[in-house]
Design an enzyme around this catalytic site. Structure first.
Site, PDB file in Angstrom:
ATOM      1  N   LEU A   1       0.844  -1.190   0.000  1.00 35.59           N
ATOM      2  CA  LEU A   1       0.000   0.000   0.000  1.00 35.59           C
ATOM      3  C   LEU A   1       0.883   1.244   0.000  1.00 35.59           C
ATOM      4  O   LEU A   1       1.854   1.325   0.775  1.00 35.59           O
ATOM      5  CB  LEU A   1      -0.905   0.031   1.238  1.00 35.59           C
ATOM      6  CG  LEU A   1      -2.067  -0.961   1.295  1.00 35.59           C
ATOM      7  CD1 LEU A   1      -2.860  -0.772   2.576  1.00 35.59           C
ATOM      8  CD2 LEU A   1      -2.970  -0.826   0.085  1.00 35.59           C
ATOM      9  N   ASP A   2       0.553   2.190  -0.838  1.00 35.26           N
ATOM     10  CA  ASP A   2       1.228   3.481  -0.843  1.00 35.26           C
ATOM     11  C   ASP A   2       0.462   4.390   0.100  1.00 35.26           C
ATOM     12  O   ASP A   2      -0.519   5.043  -0.291  1.00 35.26           O
ATOM     13  CB  ASP A   2       1.247   4.058  -2.259  1.00 35.26           C
ATOM     14  CG  ASP A   2       1.912   5.433  -2.313  1.00 35.26           C
ATOM     15  OD1 ASP A   2       2.473   5.858  -1.277  1.00 35.26           O
ATOM     16  OD2 ASP A   2       1.842   6.081  -3.372  1.00 35.26           O
TER      17      ASP A   2
ATOM     18  N   ASP B   1      13.135  -6.292  22.095  1.00 34.27           N
ATOM     19  CA  ASP B   1      12.222  -6.257  20.954  1.00 34.27           C
ATOM     20  C   ASP B   1      11.342  -7.498  20.928  1.00 34.27           C
ATOM     21  O   ASP B   1      10.123  -7.426  20.713  1.00 34.27           O
ATOM     22  CB  ASP B   1      13.008  -6.164  19.648  1.00 34.27           C
ATOM     23  CG  ASP B   1      13.501  -4.757  19.361  1.00 34.27           C
ATOM     24  OD1 ASP B   1      12.726  -3.813  19.568  1.00 34.27           O
ATOM     25  OD2 ASP B   1      14.652  -4.601  18.926  1.00 34.27           O
TER      26      ASP B   1
ATOM     27  N   ASN C   1       4.046  -0.109  14.759  1.00 33.42           N
ATOM     28  CA  ASN C   1       5.165   0.369  15.592  1.00 33.42           C
ATOM     29  C   ASN C   1       5.830   1.594  14.973  1.00 33.42           C
ATOM     30  O   ASN C   1       7.053   1.716  14.958  1.00 33.42           O
ATOM     31  CB  ASN C   1       6.185  -0.742  15.878  1.00 33.42           C
ATOM     32  CG  ASN C   1       6.985  -1.166  14.650  1.00 33.42           C
ATOM     33  OD1 ASN C   1       6.620  -0.870  13.520  1.00 33.42           O
ATOM     34  ND2 ASN C   1       8.093  -1.861  14.873  1.00 33.42           N
TER      35      ASN C   1
END
Length: 395
Positions: free
Chosen positions: A70-71, A165, A94
């Protein structure tokens, strides 16, 4: 296991994240049966193209996910994201709060538009004075004192993995599961914020509380006051190293007998555990000399028989020849887009005596774009515009 363990089957997760923290959250939920749709920019997630220690990040933490391009700098891309989120149960992200607000994908906006959506935002910090700071795993290790506790005095060291993480992603998955359970009763979503710094703070909590209770700051782990008579790394006669622990009275006696250290067993000043701990300065060199005269393999077999905690000093690569790791179910095999494969650990729990071995394969950039977006009602022209292809063709 008579039936596949997929408690999240039917749950759709849209993930828009990079690096490790957000992707690991999606990976954990995908292992449990959720459909995870990873939204990538037209050029693909930048993490795909890292090298060195960064190379395994994308394939490892994005196994089993669908890939949709997706742009999101375009109105068409943002509209497609909203169509996708309208069908989703969970949105994992994030990115910086400001970046999300520009595309109308911040938690508050999404909560108004999709009241049943659970938004799991993985950030450097929870709300407070530091909430807008940029954070990395290594940054928060330095900030919280974890690096101080890991290295010797004057040489703070990060731990040897992206522990914060990964654990932050696990807390993300944990909070998502709780919110999904609650939503069954209320029908309402939640905005969840998971902090990398706060995750690391939990990792050093034992040292914080020691200071709170005793009034003194504990020294780094390499210089710590030991709580056990033997808890050390020793050299062996064949040039290897082995970690050995004797933390109970029975283990102390068994170790001394095995190493023929009657002088320690019979010493009247070494008859209690506290005496043995306080005398480490003179006993550990004696133990070290005895172990240095023995072969590592022979010692390992003897320690195993006696129930003495021990371990060779291994490298991560050695795990591919470790008999326990290589038992059925210990590793999951995944396929890369180019046809190559890699093996990675399964999740560290069993269900009805079996591990979850379906790591899943890695999709190429945008591989599932047409199928997924067509499924939410976009036609071919809208899909091309949403993924940035129309712009490329016009150029």
């Amino acid at each position: 296991m008579t039936e596949p363990f997929k408690p999240l089957e039917g749950i759709r997760i849209v993930e828009m994240s990079h690096m490790i923290m957000g992707p690991s959250c999606g990976m954990f939920l995908g292992f449990l049966g959720a459909e995870v749709i990873k939204v990538e920019p037209p050029e693909g997630d930048k993490t795909r193209y890292l090298s060195g220690m960064g190379r395994p990040m994308f394939p490892l933490f994005n196994r089993g996910k669908k890939s949709v391009q997706l742009d999101l700098a375009s109105e068409s891309g943002q509209a497609a994201l909203r169509k996708l989120l309208a069908t989703a149960d969970v949105f994992i992200e994030n990115f910086r709060d400001q970046s999300l607000a520009k595309m109308g994908a911040d938690g508050e906006t999404l909560r108004r538009e999709f009241p049943g959506l659970i938004v799991a935002s993985h950030k450097g910090f929870l709300r407070g004075p530091y909430q807008d700071r940029t954070a990395l795993d290594e940054v928060v290790q330095m900030m919280t004192g974890l690096a101080y506790m890991t290295g010797p005095s004057g040489r703070p060291l990060r731990v040897g993995s992206s522990a914060n993480d990964i654990m932050g992603g696990l807390f993300g998955a944990f909070s998502v599961l709780a919110a999904l359970l609650e939503r069954k009763e209320t029908g309402k979503g939640r905005n969840l914020r998971i902090g990398l710094f706060e995750n690391c703070l939990l990792l050093v909590a034992q040292h914080m509380v020691q200071f709170e209770l005793e009034g003194k700051s504990p020294p780094p782990m390499p210089e710590r006051d030991f709580s056990w008579p033997v808890y050390d790394i020793f050299d062996t006669s064949d040039g290897n190293q082995i970690f050995v622990g004797a933390v109970t009275e029975g283990q102390w006696v068994a170790l001394c007998k095995l190493l023929d250290l009657d002088e320690l067993l019979n010493d009247p000043q070494l008859q209690t555990r506290m005496q043995q701990i306080e005398a480490r300065g003179r006993t550990i060199p004696v133990v070290a000399r005895a172990i240095a005269a023995r072969d590592a393999g022979e010692l390992a077999r003897q320690f195993e028989d006696l129930g003495i905690p021990y371990s060779p000093i291994a490298k991560p690569a050695d795990m591919y020849s470790d008999p326990h790791v290589m038992r059925p179910g210990g590793l999951a095999t995944s396929h890369m887009p180019d046809g190559s494969t890699f093996r990675a650990p399964s999740l560290p729990f069993e269900v009805d005596g079996e591990m979850l071995t379906g790591g899943g394969d890695l999709q190429s950039v945008g591989q599932d774009t047409e199928t997924v977006l067509a499924g939410v009602g976009l036609d071919a022209a809208e899909i091309a515009a949403a993924r940035g292809k129309a712009k490329e063709q016009a150029a």
